[in-house]
Design a protein around this motif. Structure first.
Motif, PDB file in Angstrom:
ATOM      1  N   UNK A 125       0.988  -1.095  -0.065  1.00  0.00           N
ATOM      2  CA  UNK A 125      -0.087  -0.034   0.019  1.00  0.00           C
ATOM      3  C   UNK A 125       0.912   1.329   0.014  1.00  0.00           C
ATOM      4  N   UNK A 126       2.034   1.476   0.970  1.00  0.00           N
ATOM      5  CA  UNK A 126       2.769   2.514   0.776  1.00  0.00           C
ATOM      6  C   UNK A 126       3.636   2.703  -0.559  1.00  0.00           C
ATOM      7  N   UNK A 127       3.839   1.601  -1.282  1.00  0.00           N
ATOM      8  CA  UNK A 127       4.579   1.591  -2.323  1.00  0.00           C
ATOM      9  C   UNK A 127       3.461   2.239  -3.519  1.00  0.00           C
ATOM     10  N   UNK A 128       2.340   1.594  -3.681  1.00  0.00           N
ATOM     11  CA  UNK A 128       1.278   2.141  -4.513  1.00  0.00           C
ATOM     12  C   UNK A 128       0.936   3.473  -4.268  1.00  0.00           C
ATOM     13  N   UNK A 129       0.847   3.837  -2.949  1.00  0.00           N
ATOM     14  CA  UNK A 129       0.769   5.387  -2.604  1.00  0.00           C
ATOM     15  C   UNK A 129       1.821   6.355  -3.115  1.00  0.00           C
ATOM     16  N   UNK A 130       3.113   5.988  -3.211  1.00  0.00           N
ATOM     17  CA  UNK A 130       4.178   6.534  -3.735  1.00  0.00           C
ATOM     18  C   UNK A 130       3.976   6.831  -5.387  1.00  0.00           C
ATOM     19  N   UNK A 131       3.386   5.606  -6.045  1.00  0.00           N
ATOM     20  CA  UNK A 131       3.124   5.501  -7.257  1.00  0.00           C
ATOM     21  C   UNK A 131       2.121   6.695  -7.555  1.00  0.00           C
ATOM     22  N   UNK A 132       0.972   6.591  -6.612  1.00  0.00           N
ATOM     23  CA  UNK A 132      -0.242   7.726  -6.923  1.00  0.00           C
ATOM     24  C   UNK A 132       0.505   9.150  -6.761  1.00  0.00           C
TER      25      UNK A 132
END
Length: 201
Positions: A125-132
């Protein structure tokens, strides 16, 4: 002008302190210097023009002005997405951000291949948040969509979150299978739309 992301708590008394990742990018990658001017977006629709003062481990600067961006869609869309295998979820989060989604809810279903421990899902989730965050920066969007930690689809549905309209994107909808109702082609939507369910990609 180069754009960077901050959170509202990073602005105090007319000064901005960039977080570790943005500070590293500013100082080590781009090698910006004191006196350079950048734009800092707070993820809530505000763009701050900032003059850099201290370019060090934590980059700080002075706010020269602020602009409120009104480019967000009036539709507040939540995308509920079954987690696909590989790194496809990153591409989905990136595209959803560019298209104006305000929240991404990854879910697991009976056909989900990926199985992880809770701590690993939090890391994802933290990685996907960085992608966003990066996608919003690249497309010039002032609002960064929230990305939830993955949970079972049944658990999310049980929350019964308020919604003006719920849509399930299903390739067989036009055939009328399953009792669903297909929207006519060209339907104009003017409501908020949380959540939109997307099938396994």
């Amino acid at each position: 002008m180069r754009r960077f992301s901050i959170t509202p708590d990073r602005i105090r008394d007319g000064r901005v302190a960039f977080d570790r990742d943005e500070s590293r990018h500013l100082a080590r990658v781009l090698r910006l210097k004191p006196g350079d001017t950048v734009v800092a977006a707070d993820g809530a629709g505000h763009d701050f023009t900032v003059r850099l003062e201290d370019v060090a481990e934590t980059v700080t600067g002075t706010v020269l002005g602020v602009a409120t961006r009104d480019a967000e869609s009036p539709l507040r869309i939540t995308l509920v997405q079954s987690v696909p295998k590989g790194d496809k979820m990153e591409a989905i989060v990136r595209a959803a951000t560019e298209l104006g989604v305000v929240r991404v809810v990854p879910v697991t279903t009976e056909r989900t291949i990926v199985t992880l421990e809770p701590s690993r899902w939090r890391e994802r989730a933290r990685r996907w948040q960085r992608v966003a965050k990066e996608a919003a920066k690249q497309c010039g969007r002032a609002v960064i969509p929230a990305v939830d930690v993955a949970r079972p689809l049944a658990e999310f549905v049980a929350l019964d979150e308020p919604a003006d309209l719920r849509l399930c994107l299903w390739e067989a909808a036009a055939s009328g299978q399953g009792g669903g109702q297909a929207l006519p082609f060209g339907t104009t939507l003017t409501q908020s739309l949380p959540p939109t369910l997307s099938p396994h990609a």
